[in-house]
Design a protein around this motif. Structure first.
Motif, mmCIF file in Angstrom:
data_model
loop_
_atom_site.group_PDB
_atom_site.id
_atom_site.type_symbol
_atom_site.label_atom_id
_atom_site.label_comp_id
_atom_site.label_asym_id
_atom_site.label_seq_id
_atom_site.Cartn_x
_atom_site.Cartn_y
_atom_site.Cartn_z
ATOM 1 N N ARG A 111 -48.738 -6.911 31.170
ATOM 2 C CA ARG A 111 -47.519 -6.729 30.376
ATOM 3 C C ARG A 111 -47.794 -7.135 28.934
ATOM 4 N NH1 ARG A 111 -41.405 -8.280 32.302
ATOM 5 N NH2 ARG A 111 -40.327 -7.328 30.537
ATOM 6 N N VAL A 153 -46.898 -1.957 28.782
ATOM 7 C CA VAL A 153 -47.995 -2.526 29.555
ATOM 8 C C VAL A 153 -49.297 -1.872 29.120
ATOM 9 C CG1 VAL A 153 -46.579 -3.048 31.582
ATOM 10 C CG2 VAL A 153 -47.711 -0.812 31.395
ATOM 11 N N THR A 170 -45.384 -2.417 38.388
ATOM 12 C CA THR A 170 -44.660 -3.080 37.292
ATOM 13 C C THR A 170 -43.352 -3.684 37.782
ATOM 14 O OG1 THR A 170 -43.603 -0.984 36.668
ATOM 15 C CG2 THR A 170 -45.657 -1.549 35.558
#
Length: 458
Positions: A369, A375, A336
């Motif tokens: 996302r 997410v 991420t």
């Protein structure tokens, strides 16, 4: 022997003139001599030679005063032998009942023979009315008598679960958020639930440097739809009573969600490779000092709001007994950081989580996302078969204050507050005497006092 050392003139000069012992040894060293053996009743010259030589020459004494002759001579020969000298061992052991044994031609293999007992094995649980939970993070399970709820217990420490020491956040070793999810999945298996509908982390669980913590996972009774509430709490093992700290709570349900992720074509079409160099160094600068077990991110690709990754546990990591190893899933979430989120965010809340296969040591991941802090995650194995799905995961930065609160010292700590110099007070006040102390015929008395420069004036 050196030429000229056996005649009388040499020894006369040796007594009358400068010996130049060090110069002689260094001349021999320059000529290529690398081993010196002293033939004499003691090792005095051996010590002097070692101090005089400048390189890596080997010195040894064949005899030493006060020591048995045979062992001392053997030690000297062995020292010369292991440093490359050609010793005629056959002549030395002629007439003795000995034989030579060849050494292996490969490097020695070091093996540890101390038994390693799994952390979850602690004796006869049945004698205590419990049964084994069959999970590395959970030791025992118990069916509650007042309803159809369940209680799981365990003890966690850096010593019993060494891999947890690799998860360091802002200076504290924390149980990763993925471990709480793993606990919930295992509890769901026992309770007949194949989906974690909700899981919210309330406070981090800090593992102390020494000793451990007692852990309890409680699963409530099923409602009319088969959903069960659960909580995870802990308490230091050396605590004499006192409250338990609640770390997580959530809902278990049924109806596993499918994994809508085709990983058979890899890398996915249209995805651009991402440079991961410096990723973990950047996370460490932000306070997330992950060790080798949690550095499993191998490669990543990006396509719009989607990030794809290859993640694997380091070789030698024990993964037996886990549904989806917490370190493997935690490393998958590190991707991420290349999808617009800050480095080092950690799980806060999970929704709609299903585990489809267990025991994976290497996975392919798609992280999409879905919001500012959220997410969706899909996980498959290396062949593209489904492993896990996460409908929604909210990630947030960890707080050092939260870790202190979990450790029990948020309200009580020693602090030093410097006191600023106080300026002298200048002012005045009025003191009025009590009327009860004044005779009726005497009017009330008023006394005016002022304070200035440290003195009192009436």
């Amino acid at each position: 022997l050196v030429t000229g050392t056996t005649d009388v003139d040499y020894w006369v000069r040796h007594v009358r003139e400068t010996v130049r012992f060090a110069d002689g040894l260094r001349a021999l060293e320059t000529a290529g001599v690398s081993r010196f053996l002293e033939l004499g009743p003691d090792g005095v010259l051996t010590a002097m030679a070692a101090a005089s030589l400048t390189g890596d020459a080997v010195t040894a004494a064949l005899l030493r005063k006060g020591r048995p002759e045979e062992p001392t001579a053997l030690v000297a020969l062995a020292r010369l032998h292991v440093t490359g000298a050609n010793v005629d061992w056959a002549a030395l052991f002629a007439g003795c009942a000995v034989r030579t044994v060849g050494l292996p031609t490969y490097a020695f293999q070091h093996r540890r023979y101390w038994p390693t007992v799994p952390a979850a094995v602690t004796g006869d649980l049945g004698a205590a009315g419990l049964h084994a939970a069959d999970h590395p993070l959970l030791t025992a399970a118990l069916e509650l008598s007042d309803d159809d709820g369940l209680l799981f217990t365990s003890r966690l420490s850096r010593q019993s679960h060494p891999w947890l020491a690799d998860h360091v956040v802002r200076g504290d070793v924390l149980l990763p958020g993925t471990a709480f999810l793993e606990l919930a999945v295992r509890a769901g298996d026992e309770a007949g639930c194949d989906r974690v509908e909700e899981l919210t982390l309330a406070a981090p669980l800090v593992l102390p440097e020494h000793g451990g913590v007692r852990l309890q996972l409680r699963v409530g009774a099923a409602d009319e739809n088969g959903r069960r509430a659960f909580t995870v709490a802990s308490r230091p093992e050396d605590a004499d009573g006192g409250p338990w700290d609640q770390h997580a709570s959530g809902i278990l349900g049924t109806g596993a969600a499918p994994v809508a992720f085709d990983a058979s074509v890899w890398p996915p079409a249209g995805a651009q490779a991402v440079d991961l160099s410096g990723l973990y160094e950047g996370m460490a600068d932000g306070g997330y000092a992950y060790g080798p077990v949690f550095r499993g991110l191998r490669a990543a690709w990006r396509r719009g709001d989607e990030v794809f990754a290859e993640v694997a546990l380091p070789a030698g990591t024990e993964g037996t007994g886990y549904g989806l190893h917490p370190a493997l899933l935690d490393a998958a979430l590190h991707v991420t950081a290349v999808n617009g989120m800050p480095h080092g965010v950690v799980p806060f809340s999970w929704e709609e989580v299903s585990l489809h296969a267990s025991g994976a040591s290497a996975v392919r991941v798609r992280v999409t996302r879905t919001g500012e802090e959220s997410v969706a995650v899909a996980v498959t194995d290396s062949e593209g078969l489904p492993v896990a799905s996460i409908g929604s995961l909210v990630l947030r930065a960890a707080s050092a204050a939260d870790a202190r609160a979990s450790a029990g010292d948020a309200l009580f700590r020693v602090d030093w507050v410097p006191v600023e110099p106080v300026e002298p007070v200048v002012g005045s006040f009025v003191e009025v005497g009590s009327l009860a102390e004044v005779p009726v015929e005497v009017p009330p008395v008023v006394v005016v006092r002022s304070v200035a420069g440290g003195g009192v004036h009436e």
